[in-house]
Design an enzyme around this catalytic site. Structure first.
Site, PDB file in Angstrom:
ATOM      1  N   HIS A 128       4.278 -24.269   7.716  1.00  0.00           N
ATOM      2  CA  HIS A 128       5.719 -24.286   7.414  1.00  0.00           C
ATOM      3  C   HIS A 128       6.450 -25.426   8.117  1.00  0.00           C
ATOM      4  CE1 HIS A 128       6.053 -21.890  11.139  1.00  0.00           C
ATOM      5  NE2 HIS A 128       7.335 -22.220  11.142  1.00  0.00           N
ATOM      6  N   HIS A 170       0.633 -26.927  13.476  1.00  0.00           N
ATOM      7  CA  HIS A 170       1.947 -27.584  13.473  1.00  0.00           C
ATOM      8  C   HIS A 170       1.966 -28.906  14.265  1.00  0.00           C
ATOM      9  CE1 HIS A 170       2.886 -23.777  11.829  1.00  0.00           C
ATOM     10  NE2 HIS A 170       3.124 -23.137  12.949  1.00  0.00           N
ATOM     11  N   ASP A 184      -2.767 -21.302  17.961  1.00  0.00           N
ATOM     12  CA  ASP A 184      -1.614 -20.811  17.207  1.00  0.00           C
ATOM     13  C   ASP A 184      -0.669 -21.948  16.803  1.00  0.00           C
ATOM     14  OD1 ASP A 184       0.078 -18.706  16.170  1.00  0.00           O
ATOM     15  OD2 ASP A 184       1.425 -19.046  17.878  1.00  0.00           O
ATOM     16  N   LYS A 241       9.972 -28.520   6.933  1.00  0.00           N
ATOM     17  CA  LYS A 241      11.246 -28.719   7.641  1.00  0.00           C
ATOM     18  C   LYS A 241      11.856 -30.060   7.226  1.00  0.00           C
ATOM     19  CE  LYS A 241       9.876 -25.695  11.430  1.00  0.00           C
ATOM     20  NZ  LYS A 241      10.731 -24.644  11.912  1.00  0.00           N
ATOM     21  N   ARG A 278       0.808  -1.224   0.000  1.00  0.00           N
ATOM     22  CA  ARG A 278       0.000   0.000   0.000  1.00  0.00           C
ATOM     23  C   ARG A 278       0.835   1.265   0.000  1.00  0.00           C
ATOM     24  NH1 ARG A 278      -5.394  -0.435   2.600  1.00  0.00           N
ATOM     25  NH2 ARG A 278      -5.909  -2.629   2.583  1.00  0.00           N
ATOM     26  N   GLU A 296       9.450 -22.558  22.613  1.00  0.00           N
ATOM     27  CA  GLU A 296      10.017 -21.299  22.116  1.00  0.00           C
ATOM     28  C   GLU A 296      10.506 -20.480  23.297  1.00  0.00           C
ATOM     29  OE1 GLU A 296       7.902 -19.368  18.700  1.00  0.00           O
ATOM     30  OE2 GLU A 296       6.243 -20.459  19.597  1.00  0.00           O
TER      31      GLU A 296
END
Ligand code: BG6
Length: 479
Positions: free
Chosen positions: A162, A224, A219, A166, A45, A200
């Site tokens: 994603h 995953h 999430d 891996k 934008r 994490e």
């Protein structure tokens, strides 16, 4: 499906594009794997062509290679991706051939963008790549998906998870289905339990307000962790082809036991991090960090779950899942713990529970290792055993091309038209059904939100979930 001649990137100035997509595209370019004439059209934008090229250059800085040739592929179009007139103008600049559209934008504008792409005539011959979050419930996913299906056929939709890109995940499939060694043992007769951990050390950071609206269950687990669960437990597909592999994953999802009220309290746990210490630094608790809205929140940043798969292969085998932010270290691994031999005649090391174990490490240091018991050399009168870890991956001579990043593989597969590592709508739907049921159960039962110190391994109650069946979380530092 032939190779695309243009990649149209909506959200060209966003974080995903800068941190993942440009570096991956550049590596594919350097490796000579990108379709020869492919042009990359960034849409955003604000900004202009020069600023765009500078940002991409920054994103790939230090990678070497022929930057000039790559820069020659780049073009910028400033405008609103939900505006069909703007997209018509973009279309006029595209080379002949198929397009690949990548929506690296917030999901709130997916529907409007796909409608505008359709109106501008950019959907007919295009494939489209979309990123999670794909809804926040089954109902929201269905809405979003219908918007996509109005303009793109399922075989042209590439839903990225994603984790599937891996290297270690693909190696897990190669190991299971390319060897005769593991498959006969891959069942409840020989496997004691399976653990999947995605830890994490980062907090919610700059994505606080998004993260706060979903929490760890939606999430990380919905996508995953459930994908990993399916890959580790599915039957052998008839062929290495997209639908066969995805059919088998879907069958597992259908066998994952729906949470019962009776079990939910003991089989699941939600928690949030409080103040703590990480790498010697004080870390503020969730909601007290910069960027953290007004602070008060009931969102979980840690989840631990015990999962049962109701089929004949996995009868009675617990699968434990855990994921959390601000844990002691970032790592992700799948641990397959085998049962002890039926009758052990030797003296075992330590506490005597060191049975065979296969570890699939996704990050850091991707790799697969197998723990075996071996004789301690020497002249002792009695045979003593110690454990030995065999590295089953990363053989220098077998790895001339090195390990690719997840996005390199996924972008390349999308360009090649291979959907195997992309998630099909029915899989996403089945995963949401399960997650919705857990959330409803939590709500109904008033499931408490535990707390844990930032920098720890989660709340002590997470140990209790696994200890109830006589198990313990595998220590990631141990071999
Ligand atoms: C994303 C989640 O899907 O995966 C993030 O939205 C999480 O919250 C990330 O941090 C983890 O990915 P990786 O590859 O760093 O483990």
């Amino acid at each position: 499906m032939s190779a695309p001649t243009s990649l149209i990137l909506a959200g060209a100035e966003g974080n995903l594009a800068i941190s993942k997509l440009y570096p991956a595209l550049y590596r594919l370019h350097i490796a000579g794997l990108m379709p020869a004439g492919l042009r990359i059209f960034g849409m955003g934008r604000s900004g202009d062509g020069d600023a765009f090229v500078r940002r991409v250059r920054q994103a790939v800085a230090g990678a070497g290679g022929d930057w000039k040739a790559f820069a020659g592929r780049l073009q910028y179009a400033r405008g609103d991706a939900t505006d069909a007139d703007f997209l018509r103008r973009v279309r006029q600049q595209l080379p002949d051939g198929e397009q690949m559209v990548y929506l690296a934008t917030p999901p709130s504008i997916f529907a409007a963008t796909t409608a505008a792409l359709g109106e501008a005539g950019l959907a007919a011959d295009a494939r489209i790549v979309v990123e999670k979050p794909l809804g926040d419930s089954r109902a929201r996913f269905d809405q979003l998906n219908s918007a996509l299906l109005r303009h793109f056929a399922e075989r042209r939709i590439y839903r990225i998870d994603h984790y599937l890109g891996k290297e270690a995940v693909q190696n897990l499939l190669a190991l299971r289905f390319g060897n005769s060694l593991f498959e006969p043992l891959w069942n409840h007769h020989y496997i004691d339990h399976v653990q999947i951990t995605a830890a994490e050390s980062d907090g919610a950071g700059g994505r606080w307000s998004f993260y706060n609206s979903v929490g760890a269950l939606r999430d990380m687990v919905q996508n995953h962790l459930l994908q990993l669960l399916c890959l580790v437990s599915m039957e052998a597909p008839a062929r290495d082809s997209p639908d066969e592999v995805r059919d088998e994953k879907l069958k597992v999802m259908r066998c994952v036991r729906m949470p019962s009220r009776e079990h939910l309290g003991d089989w699941s746990l939600r928690a949030q991090y409080g103040d703590g210490q990480l790498d010697g630094q004080k870390v503020p608790g969730y909601g007290r960090e910069q960027d953290a809205g007004d602070g008060a929140s009931d969102t979980e940043t840690f989840v631990a779950l015990r999962v049962a798969i109701d089929n004949s292969r996995w009868r009675g085998v617990p699968f434990y899942l855990r994921t959390g932010k601000r844990l002691a270290r970032r790592y992700c691994e799948i641990v397959v713990q085998f049962k002890a031999v039926a009758h052990q005649i030797f003296r075992l090391p330590g506490d005597g529970t060191q049975n065979n174990m296969l570890r699939i490490r996704l990050q850091p240091d991707e790799g697969i290792s197998l723990r075996l018991l071996n004789r301690v050399p020497g002249l002792d009168s009695q045979t003593r055993l110690h454990s030995l870890c065999l590295n089953l991956s990363r053989q220098a001579d077998a790895e001339p091309a090195g390990t690719a990043d997840a996005y390199d593989r996924l972008l390349l597969d999308a360009m090649r038209g291979n959907q195997t590592l992309f998630v099909r709508a029915d899989e996403v739907r089945a995963a949401w059904d399960w997650i919705d049921a857990i959330r409803a159960g939590w709500q109904e039962a008033g499931q408490p939100l535990h707390s844990y110190a930032a920098g720890s391994w989660g709340p002590p109650r997470a140990d209790a979930i696994i200890a109830a069946a006589g198990h313990a979380w595998h220590d990631s530092e141990a071999e």
